[in-house]
Design an enzyme around this catalytic site. Structure first.
Site, PDB file in Angstrom:
ATOM      1  N   GLN A   1       0.814  -1.208   0.000  1.00 39.10           N
ATOM      2  CA  GLN A   1       0.000   0.000   0.000  1.00 39.10           C
ATOM      3  C   GLN A   1       0.851   1.262   0.000  1.00 39.10           C
ATOM      4  OE1 GLN A   1      -3.001   0.832  -0.453  1.00 39.10           O
ATOM      5  NE2 GLN A   1      -2.929   2.957   0.237  1.00 39.10           N
ATOM      6  N   GLU A   2       1.950   1.256   0.735  1.00 40.17           N
ATOM      7  CA  GLU A   2       2.753   2.467   0.870  1.00 40.17           C
ATOM      8  C   GLU A   2       3.472   2.838  -0.431  1.00 40.17           C
ATOM      9  OE1 GLU A   2       3.202   4.724   3.029  1.00 40.17           O
ATOM     10  OE2 GLU A   2       2.297   3.971   4.865  1.00 40.17           O
TER      11      GLU A   2
END
Length: 420
Positions: free
Chosen positions: A76-77
């Protein structure tokens, strides 16, 4: 999505419930559909990058005593891209702000950005995440604080009068509301990709099977490419933290990550040549990596092996431990899930180095320069005799006379001519 919600919920229930509740809501479902149907190429690339980075993250997580599932944060990051940079200035696989990275001991300047290092960036990210967990004693809240800061989480806790992430969620910043659900969707993809016929994108094995050493000297990536015979772009890809193309030799050393097959040559080079000798004081087979384009087919130095599960082998972890292969690599190479239960004779695949590169200390094979003949000094330069005769001296060139310039009549002259 051609799969029932009940089946997705059942699969989510198999995930690490000690980490957090893997709830299926509209945000989670929409992101899962995107991964499986709308972003298949992205999903395949994520799986390929996971082969590179997840073994590094798991090693750090085990050392820190933290849940291994936290590695999915990086999907996600940063989408597992070390060069990823946010609009706020966060960078690296764990998307650390420069100030946060420096607080945890990383160097971020014009020469070196250790946030881009897979190991050091992970170590700093886990330290910051552990601080948040010690503050809230809840991983979902710790993840929210990792994304938006503890101040926003504390404000949401006061407004909702609850410590349940799903209840305080509407009081969080818009980006953070979907942060934990998106991590749940990423976890689903990386765990159950094989159930949806998604396979990892192709990637050089030189980028998948790697190891790192600490180098206590200044050395250029140019020299690393010479010693290892790798293409310069492969060396840079594995060491993106060196912004100027060299290890600056700071106190404590620097991490250098290379394919495992060339690490013997690199270690032998560091052992053979003194650290205080400049690189220009000795020569290797190639004076520049551009003269030798580097290994164009690194995969030829590896071999694929297969094995079958025995009657006592029930999980990929058991097979991975037997052959010394990271379980994430074994799972993706074999197109299986980490949590799959194996049956007897199930076939699994993994890769290993067959040929390690030794150090090649030869000098360039060039002929010696021609000897200088001192007995015959060079004659002074004289104007050559072109054989001109007198006829060229008396040759007359006829030039046509210049034409007289005719002046065009002005406006008043033209008006005067009308009345004459």
């Amino acid at each position: 999505m051609a799969i029932s919600d009940s089946l997705v919920k059942a699969r989510l229930s198999l995930l690490d419930t000690a980490l957090m509740e893997h709830r299926l809501d509209d945000v989670v479902k929409r992101r899962i559909i995107n991964y499986l149907e709308h972003w298949p190429r992205t999903s395949r690339r994520l799986l390929a990058r996971a082969i590179r980075y997840f073994p590094v993250f798991e090693e750090q997580l085990r050392a820190a005593g933290m849940p291994l599932s936290l590695k999915y944060i990086t999907v996600q990051e940063s989408a597992l891209r070390p060069y990823a940079t946010s609009h706020a200035g966060a960078g690296g696989l764990w998307q650390l702000m420069p100030g946060t990275a420096r607080e945890h001991g990383l160097i971020v300047n014009e020469l070196l950005d250790e946030r881009l290092d897979a190991e050091l960036g992970c170590a700093a990210g886990l330290e910051y995440l552990k601080i948040q967990y010690e503050r809230y004693e809840d991983w979902a809240l710790a993840l929210a604080a990792y994304n938006c800061g503890p101040g926003n989480v504390n404000r949401a806790l006061r407004r909702s009068r609850s410590r349940d992430f799903w209840k305080i969620r509407r009081h969080l910043p818009r980006e953070t509301r979907n942060y934990v659900p998106n991590i749940i969707a990423a976890t689903y993809l990386m765990t159950f990709f094989h159930e949806h016929d998604i396979q990892a994108a192709s990637m050089e094995l030189d980028l998948q099977i790697t190891e790192a050493i600490t180098v206590y000297r200044t050395i250029s990536l140019h020299r690393v490419a010479q010693v290892t015979g790798l293409r310069p772009e492969v060396v840079i890809e594995l060491n993106p933290q060196y912004l100027k193309g060299y290890l600056p030799g700071m106190r404590g050393g620097h991490r250098l990550r290379l394919p495992s097959r060339v690490m013997p040559a690199m270690k032998e080079y560091l052992k053979t040549y003194a650290a205080d000798r400049p690189e220009s004081s000795f020569h290797l087979p190639w004076s520049s990596p551009l003269l030798d384009r580097g290994e164009l087919n690194g995969d030829r130095h590896y071999n694929q092996y297969s094995t079958v599960a025995g009657n006592a082998d029930t999980s990929l972890q058991q097979i991975a431990a037997i052959y010394g292969v990271p379980v994430d690599q074994l799972a993706i190479w074999s197109n299986r899930g980490v949590r799959d239960t194996l049956a007897e004779y199930d076939q699994l695949y993994f890769f290993r180095v067959d040929n390690f590169r030794p150090l090649d200390p030869r000098k360039r094979d060039t002929p010696p320069p021609a000897p200088i003949l001192n007995d015959h000094p060079p004659a002074p330069v004289s104007i050559p005799n072109r054989g001109f005769t007198d006829e060229f001296i008396h040759l007359q060139i006829s030039v046509p006379p210049a034409r007289a310039r005719v002046k065009k009549p002005g406006v008043w002259e033209r008006v005067r001519s009308w009345f004459q």
